[in-house]
Design an enzyme around this catalytic site. Structure first.
Site, short mmCIF file in Angstrom:
data_model
loop_
_atom_site.label_atom_id
_atom_site.label_comp_id
_atom_site.label_asym_id
_atom_site.label_seq_id
_atom_site.Cartn_x
_atom_site.Cartn_y
_atom_site.Cartn_z
N GLY A 37 1.10 -1.37 0.01
CA GLY A 37 0.08 0.00 0.07
C GLY A 37 0.64 1.17 0.16
O GLY A 37 0.71 2.01 -0.79
N HIS A 38 1.96 1.21 0.90
CA HIS A 38 2.95 2.43 1.02
C HIS A 38 3.62 2.34 -0.53
O HIS A 38 3.95 3.73 -0.67
CB HIS A 38 3.80 2.26 2.25
CG HIS A 38 3.10 2.13 3.51
ND1 HIS A 38 3.08 0.91 4.09
CD2 HIS A 38 2.53 3.06 4.21
CE1 HIS A 38 2.44 1.18 5.34
NE2 HIS A 38 2.12 2.60 5.43
N LYS A 150 -7.41 4.28 1.68
CA LYS A 150 -7.47 3.28 2.82
C LYS A 150 -7.93 4.10 4.10
O LYS A 150 -8.96 3.64 4.74
CB LYS A 150 -6.27 2.60 3.19
CG LYS A 150 -6.20 2.00 4.32
CD LYS A 150 -6.86 0.62 4.45
CE LYS A 150 -6.62 -0.18 5.64
NZ LYS A 150 -6.31 0.40 6.95
N GLN A 154 -9.17 10.60 6.63
CA GLN A 154 -7.75 11.33 6.79
C GLN A 154 -7.45 12.21 5.66
O GLN A 154 -7.26 13.33 5.81
CB GLN A 154 -6.78 10.34 7.06
CG GLN A 154 -5.35 10.86 7.17
CD GLN A 154 -4.21 9.90 7.65
OE1 GLN A 154 -3.96 9.68 8.77
NE2 GLN A 154 -3.82 9.39 6.58
P1 AMP Z 1 0.38 4.57 7.71
O1 AMP Z 1 1.82 4.18 7.67
O2 AMP Z 1 -0.77 3.60 8.06
O3 AMP Z 1 0.19 5.89 8.30
O4 AMP Z 1 -0.09 4.95 6.35
C1 AMP Z 1 0.69 5.69 5.45
C2 AMP Z 1 -0.11 6.28 4.34
O5 AMP Z 1 -0.32 4.83 3.46
C3 AMP Z 1 -1.41 6.71 4.50
O6 AMP Z 1 -1.66 7.71 3.45
C4 AMP Z 1 -2.48 5.39 4.21
O7 AMP Z 1 -3.62 6.09 3.77
C5 AMP Z 1 -1.65 4.66 3.09
N1 AMP Z 1 -2.00 3.38 3.06
C6 AMP Z 1 -2.01 2.40 4.09
N2 AMP Z 1 -2.50 1.49 3.80
C7 AMP Z 1 -2.89 1.40 2.41
C8 AMP Z 1 -3.48 0.69 1.30
N3 AMP Z 1 -3.63 -0.74 1.57
N4 AMP Z 1 -3.77 0.77 0.12
C9 AMP Z 1 -3.36 2.20 -0.23
N5 AMP Z 1 -2.77 3.40 0.71
C10 AMP Z 1 -2.70 2.79 2.12
#
Ligand code: AMP
Length: 285
Positions: A37-38, A150, A154
């Site tokens: 995702g990241h 996701k 936010q």
């Molecule tokens: P986090 O590290 O969980 O704070 O996520 C960092 C970024 O990655 C945020 O903008 C999340 O929305 C994005 N993100 C996390 N999981 C996914 C996913 N499965 N698909 C797309 N973006 C994601």
């Protein structure tokens, strides 16, 4: 070769230098424990910018007491390897003390759109997010910033903030990346036992049930919401919300909506998962 920067001033300088060299800064804020995702955000940033800055910071301000701050996965070495493989230019990974001095006493808060859904269950969460992202935006300077849908709310809250405060930042929302069986990738998935991993598919089943009904012409928000809720209620230990709302305002949808956001938050033991689909826009989860 991704350069690791620990100090805010170094990060600011690196972005300034990049712009001085006519490069367009693409910012990817994360809390680490990187997954596909990241990585999709990095790829999207690379398609729109040519100096990629990924930030890696588990922001204490967005965790309430009792949430998973201390056990949040920290996998710095493999995160760095992933960034290097994908051609990230700088990784900004500050210590908490470098972001929040003992005298720190400022907060950035978005009203309205941050109040329903996540805001109802994690009341201080978005203030923590908007405050840290304001700091990251201020350090990075004019850039394009990538966020995942996701965390749909936010993305909307940060888009609102950037507009309201005239920040020179283009906020982009990127599609949700899922496993083959539909489960949205999340750093928190690694908390799940094998049996909970199976139960987590209740969210996917709920989103698909609403999606399929929409495809067959169902437009009644309450019906779509109940269809999404049923499998989640069956599989999860506790449900925070299953909502059917307007994708722009996050309030009740208009009559005969063209799009509806179905958003879910639910608990499996001590793990809280969120997911969503925009009916009328997204592909089937
Ligand atoms: P986090 O590290 O969980 O704070 O996520 C960092 C970024 O990655 C945020 O903008 C999340 O929305 C994005 N993100 C996390 N999981 C996914 C996913 N499965 N698909 C797309 N973006 C994601």
């Amino acid at each position: 070769m991704s350069k690791v920067l620990r100090k805010p001033a170094e990060f600011r300088q690196a972005c300034e230098d990049a712009r001085a060299a006519q490069r367009h800064v693409g910012l990817v804020p994360t809390m680490g424990a990187l997954h596909d995702g990241h990585f999709s955000l990095i790829d999207e940033a690379k398609s729109r910018a040519d100096f990629i800055a990924l930030t890696l910071f588990v922001n204490p301000l967005q965790f309430a007491p009792g949430e998973d701050l201390t056990r949040y996965p920290r996998t710095f070495e493999s995160d760095l390897a992933g960034c290097r493989e994908r051609g990230v230019d700088v990784v900004f990974a500050p210590e908490p003390g470098a972001m929040y001095s003992p005298e720190f006493q400022t907060g950035v808060s978005v009203k309205g759109i941050s109040e329903p859904l996540e805001g109802g269950f994690r009341p201080s969460h978005f203030d923590g997010v908007t405050t840290v992202v304001t700091k990251l935006f201020n350090l990075a300077g004019p850039c394009i910033a990538m966020f995942g849908r996701k965390d749909y709310q936010q993305w909307k809250v940060l888009s609102r903030m950037a507009l309201d405060l005239d920040m020179p930042i283009e906020v982009v929302g990127c599609p949700i990346i899922r496993e083959d069986d539909g489960l949205a990738l999340s750093s928190r998935n690694r908390y799940l036992s094998t049996s909970d991993r199976t139960r987590a598919l209740g969210i996917v089943a709920g989103l698909r049930q609403a999606f399929d009904a929409w495809e067959h012409g169902e437009r009644e928000p309450d019906v779509l919401r109940s269809l999404a809720e049923e499998p989640v209620r069956g599989a999860f230990d506790r449900l925070d919300y299953v909502a059917a709302v307007d994708p722009e305002t996050l309030a009740a949808p208009s009559p005969s909506p063209r799009r509806i956001l179905i958003a879910v938050a639910a608990h499996l033991g001590t793990t809280r998962l969120i997911d969503n689909v925009v009916l009328g826009e997204d592909a089937r989860p």
